[in-house]
Design a protein around this motif. Sequence first.
Motif, mmCIF file in Angstrom:
data_model
loop_
_atom_site.group_PDB
_atom_site.id
_atom_site.type_symbol
_atom_site.label_atom_id
_atom_site.label_comp_id
_atom_site.label_asym_id
_atom_site.label_seq_id
_atom_site.Cartn_x
_atom_site.Cartn_y
_atom_site.Cartn_z
ATOM 1 N N CYS A 187 0.841 -1.204 0.000
ATOM 2 C CA CYS A 187 0.000 0.000 0.000
ATOM 3 C C CYS A 187 0.879 1.258 0.000
ATOM 4 C CB CYS A 187 -0.907 0.029 1.222
ATOM 5 S SG CYS A 187 -1.713 -1.526 1.555
ATOM 6 N N GLY A 188 2.168 1.090 -0.164
ATOM 7 C CA GLY A 188 3.087 2.232 -0.233
ATOM 8 C C GLY A 188 3.530 2.727 1.134
ATOM 9 N N ILE A 189 3.259 1.911 2.178
ATOM 10 C CA ILE A 189 3.625 2.362 3.530
ATOM 11 C C ILE A 189 4.872 1.614 3.975
ATOM 12 C CG2 ILE A 189 2.808 2.504 5.924
ATOM 13 C CD1 ILE A 189 -0.023 2.556 4.657
ATOM 14 N N ASN A 190 6.001 2.311 3.950
ATOM 15 C CA ASN A 190 7.248 1.629 4.313
ATOM 16 C C ASN A 190 7.850 2.227 5.575
ATOM 17 O OD1 ASN A 190 8.461 4.043 3.544
ATOM 18 N ND2 ASN A 190 8.622 3.335 1.415
ATOM 19 N N SER A 191 8.919 1.604 5.998
ATOM 20 C CA SER A 191 9.561 1.962 7.247
ATOM 21 C C SER A 191 9.972 3.440 7.279
ATOM 22 C CB SER A 191 10.768 1.040 7.394
ATOM 23 O OG SER A 191 11.614 1.504 8.337
ATOM 24 N N GLU A 192 10.590 3.891 6.215
ATOM 25 C CA GLU A 192 11.093 5.265 6.168
ATOM 26 C C GLU A 192 9.946 6.279 6.305
ATOM 27 O OE1 GLU A 192 13.375 8.073 3.017
ATOM 28 O OE2 GLU A 192 13.020 5.983 2.480
ATOM 29 N N MET A 193 8.879 5.990 5.585
ATOM 30 C CA MET A 193 7.728 6.888 5.610
ATOM 31 C C MET A 193 7.143 6.951 7.030
ATOM 32 S SD MET A 193 4.420 6.919 5.716
ATOM 33 C CE MET A 193 2.905 6.617 5.192
ATOM 34 N N LEU A 194 7.010 5.789 7.653
ATOM 35 C CA LEU A 194 6.420 5.752 8.999
ATOM 36 C C LEU A 194 7.312 6.480 10.010
ATOM 37 C CD1 LEU A 194 5.093 2.072 9.047
ATOM 38 C CD2 LEU A 194 3.692 4.136 9.059
ATOM 39 N N LYS A 195 8.608 6.257 9.879
ATOM 40 C CA LYS A 195 9.533 6.906 10.827
ATOM 41 C C LYS A 195 9.464 8.428 10.729
ATOM 42 C CE LYS A 195 12.976 3.356 11.571
ATOM 43 N NZ LYS A 195 13.595 2.434 10.648
ATOM 44 N N LEU A 213 -2.057 -0.392 11.135
ATOM 45 C CA LEU A 213 -1.300 0.854 11.009
ATOM 46 C C LEU A 213 -0.650 1.212 12.347
ATOM 47 C CD1 LEU A 213 -0.676 3.211 9.050
ATOM 48 C CD2 LEU A 213 -2.734 4.339 9.895
ATOM 49 N N ALA A 214 -1.407 1.058 13.418
ATOM 50 C CA ALA A 214 -0.884 1.378 14.750
ATOM 51 C C ALA A 214 0.302 0.477 15.097
ATOM 52 C CB ALA A 214 -1.987 1.216 15.796
ATOM 53 N N PHE A 215 0.168 -0.824 14.817
ATOM 54 C CA PHE A 215 1.261 -1.747 15.138
ATOM 55 C C PHE A 215 2.509 -1.379 14.337
ATOM 56 C CE2 PHE A 215 -2.094 -5.394 15.716
ATOM 57 C CZ PHE A 215 -2.638 -4.707 16.793
ATOM 58 N N SER A 216 2.332 -1.115 13.030
ATOM 59 C CA SER A 216 3.479 -0.792 12.172
ATOM 60 C C SER A 216 4.167 0.476 12.663
ATOM 61 C CB SER A 216 3.047 -0.520 10.729
ATOM 62 O OG SER A 216 2.242 -1.535 10.267
ATOM 63 N N LEU A 217 3.340 1.489 12.939
ATOM 64 C CA LEU A 217 3.888 2.771 13.358
ATOM 65 C C LEU A 217 4.629 2.631 14.700
ATOM 66 C CD1 LEU A 217 3.911 5.773 12.471
ATOM 67 C CD2 LEU A 217 1.860 6.104 13.851
ATOM 68 N N ALA A 218 4.005 1.913 15.614
ATOM 69 C CA ALA A 218 4.609 1.745 16.944
ATOM 70 C C ALA A 218 5.955 1.024 16.823
ATOM 71 C CB ALA A 218 3.659 0.957 17.848
ATOM 72 N N TYR A 219 6.002 0.025 15.960
ATOM 73 C CA TYR A 219 7.246 -0.729 15.802
ATOM 74 C C TYR A 219 8.317 0.145 15.141
ATOM 75 C CZ TYR A 219 10.634 -4.026 14.031
ATOM 76 O OH TYR A 219 11.808 -4.656 13.742
ATOM 77 N N ASP A 223 -9.483 25.554 8.915
ATOM 78 C CA ASP A 223 -8.151 26.013 8.560
ATOM 79 C C ASP A 223 -7.101 25.245 9.361
ATOM 80 O OD1 ASP A 223 -6.282 27.470 7.280
ATOM 81 O OD2 ASP A 223 -6.637 29.349 8.358
ATOM 82 N N PRO A 224 -7.073 23.913 9.232
ATOM 83 C CA PRO A 224 -6.225 23.108 10.115
ATOM 84 C C PRO A 224 -4.732 23.362 9.915
ATOM 85 C CG PRO A 224 -7.103 21.774 8.326
ATOM 86 C CD PRO A 224 -7.767 23.105 8.214
ATOM 87 N N LEU A 225 -4.015 23.228 11.007
ATOM 88 C CA LEU A 225 -2.568 23.435 10.950
ATOM 89 C C LEU A 225 -1.908 22.118 10.551
ATOM 90 C CD1 LEU A 225 -2.277 25.367 14.310
ATOM 91 C CD2 LEU A 225 -1.799 26.307 12.040
ATOM 92 N N ILE A 226 -1.728 21.929 9.261
ATOM 93 C CA ILE A 226 -1.102 20.685 8.811
ATOM 94 C C ILE A 226 0.174 21.034 8.059
ATOM 95 C CG2 ILE A 226 -2.111 18.432 8.269
ATOM 96 C CD1 ILE A 226 -4.105 19.841 6.495
ATOM 97 N N SER A 227 1.129 20.128 8.141
ATOM 98 C CA SER A 227 2.367 20.394 7.415
ATOM 99 C C SER A 227 2.858 19.123 6.733
ATOM 100 C CB SER A 227 3.416 20.913 8.380
ATOM 101 O OG SER A 227 3.842 19.837 9.176
ATOM 102 N N GLU A 228 4.021 19.250 6.092
ATOM 103 C CA GLU A 228 4.527 18.133 5.289
ATOM 104 C C GLU A 228 4.862 16.881 6.080
ATOM 105 O OE1 GLU A 228 7.606 20.157 3.211
ATOM 106 O OE2 GLU A 228 6.051 21.381 2.238
ATOM 107 N N ARG A 229 5.115 17.047 7.353
ATOM 108 C CA ARG A 229 5.473 15.847 8.136
ATOM 109 C C ARG A 229 4.245 15.187 8.771
ATOM 110 N NH1 ARG A 229 10.079 16.276 12.132
ATOM 111 N NH2 ARG A 229 9.485 14.095 12.324
ATOM 112 N N ASP A 230 3.082 15.691 8.432
ATOM 113 C CA ASP A 230 1.858 15.090 8.975
ATOM 114 C C ASP A 230 1.294 14.086 7.986
ATOM 115 O OD1 ASP A 230 2.030 16.735 11.182
ATOM 116 O OD2 ASP A 230 0.863 18.327 10.233
ATOM 117 N N LEU A 231 0.695 13.054 8.545
ATOM 118 C CA LEU A 231 -0.006 12.087 7.694
ATOM 119 C C LEU A 231 -1.501 12.285 7.925
ATOM 120 C CD1 LEU A 231 0.050 9.534 5.830
ATOM 121 C CD2 LEU A 231 -0.095 8.173 7.917
#
Length: 606
Positions: free
Chosen positions: A280-288, A412-418, A332-340
């Motif tokens: 699904c395009g979700i890899n370690s680097e992206m999650l970190k 998603l939570a498990f992947s992100l947490a790991y 007008d949410p405060l979102i930036s490039e490092r947000d998913l």
Amino acid sequence: MCGIVGYVGEKNCTDVLIDGLSKLEYRGYDSAGIAVFEKNRIVVEKSKGRLADLNEKMTQGHKPVGHCGIGHTRWATHGEPSDINSHPHGNKRITIVHNGIIENYQELKKFLDRQGYKFESETDTETIAKLLDYYYEGDPVKTIINVIQEIQGSYALGILFRDFPDRIFAVRKESPLIIGAGEGENFIASDVPAILKYTRHYYLLEPEEIAEITADQVIVRDVHGQPLEKELQTATWDIDAAEKGGYEHFMRKEIYEQPTAVKTTITPRITDDMPDLKECGINSEMLKGIRRLFVVACGTAMHAGMVGKYVIEKLARVEVTVDIASEFRYRDPLISERDLVVLITQSGETADTLAALRLASQRGAKTLAVVNVKGSSIAREADMVIYTHAGPEISVASTKAYSVQLAVMYLLAFSLAYEKGAITKERCQELTEALKQIPEQIEETLKQEDICQYVASKLVNADSLLYIGRGLDYALSMEGSLKLKEISYIHSESYAAGELKHGTISLITEQMPVISVITQTALQEKTISNMKEVKARGAKVTAICRQSLDLPKDIADYVVKLPETEELLMPMVAVVPLQMIAYYTAVLRGCDVDKPRNLAKSVTVE
Ligand code: G6P
């Protein structure tokens, strides 16, 4: 909202249209209509009410016979449900069905008024029909190109031109439309279930592409009239999935489909007992690299996001904000490039969720869609997609789509947490293994149907109900409360149990039943105290709790016990009795369970 079908081929067109519309009634069901070429004339039959009312009207009156036509099932936006406002609209020369909203219709109407056109209905759709008529000089494609340049808003259109009685024309923007490709017959439809009985093959029509469809040929052109090559898609959904298969209601069938739906969703995303979302395009680097998450959705999907928030924050220690899509886009949410930004949506077409996705993209955030419908607008526009594999969900009240959305949020939570180093590989494997067991535990929970039916029989006369819980149980009880109110029409609220005493407890009397979700050990003593408080004030209390919980005597009038699993995963089983209680309450009250009043499943208006 609104469902569209079209058919051209050897079969009796009216039958195919009615059958197709019956699979799309979840998109709206306040009126229905068809237009069929009968001896080269366009014959229109339409009526306020359900498809069954239209069928009845035609049986009593005239049922068009022909081989080319279009049909519509409506969820009113402009003008009340009435015979006149029902689709199709148009005249003897050009007749259309429309799904969407034309934003500049007032302006166009004034222009057409000046050209001498008389309007019959209160719909925005009639403006398109008249505008087509205004531009038409014998070339349908040219006419459609002219019209789509004038109209603003969302549309999927099926169009018949009297001069071309062997073909349907179609065009879309924002609202979905597919072209079903059969053997010697072709279709248009708002969604795959409408054509599944006849073909599994279809083309996705992209925004502003214009289709010309005969029994043997599908020509798709771009906005300049140039023919395009289209890729044929194949539906993986089974025809049985769109049928009731012996169940009285789709909702009950879909509740029972949850073990399979969850299994099908998680199995391909687990490798060596670890969550694996790489496809699904979700890899370690992206999650970190993620700093914060926003979960944006509507209705039940938003409730899945609430559970996701608790789990992600708890395991991954990453901040998560959950937003209702219609609020997110205007705050007008405060979102930036490092947000998913995670968009959760069954249909993939919800207008506010789509707008939220576009806003997030404009602001540079990465976007991840959790979607059930393949090729839907949100799936196509997001940077990454995790498809849930619930199969078609027909009942307007969402059940299995919620469970698979939860399952994806857990992965998603498990992947992100790991990846963030917040949990060890062993813990991640343990959690993933527990998730793999969930389908069986849902099976186990389904056996509580009788007690749920019994609880429902005690709620049936209530005017109002309260759901209470803390932490994850509170997040889950929001979904329980929504399920009940949307299908049984009993008012209900979900409340954080600890907050009751700050006002809401004044509502508690013998007339106000309370459902308490109590699955989290760390919070159970606190929730038990809150249950005592409401019990002491006369409320009849139903507890939904783990098998092992020893509830103090007399604290609950009815108890639904759940199989044991990892505490964090308890919502996946605890939702089942909440769904069943809502289902049986609605059944006992004689409500139209699968098609609750005023609602539609796919909400493509803002
Ligand atoms: C409608 C449906 C709900 C659904 C919500 C969001 O209100 O009745 O069941 O949860 O839309 O739909 P989505 O397709 O975006 O999940």
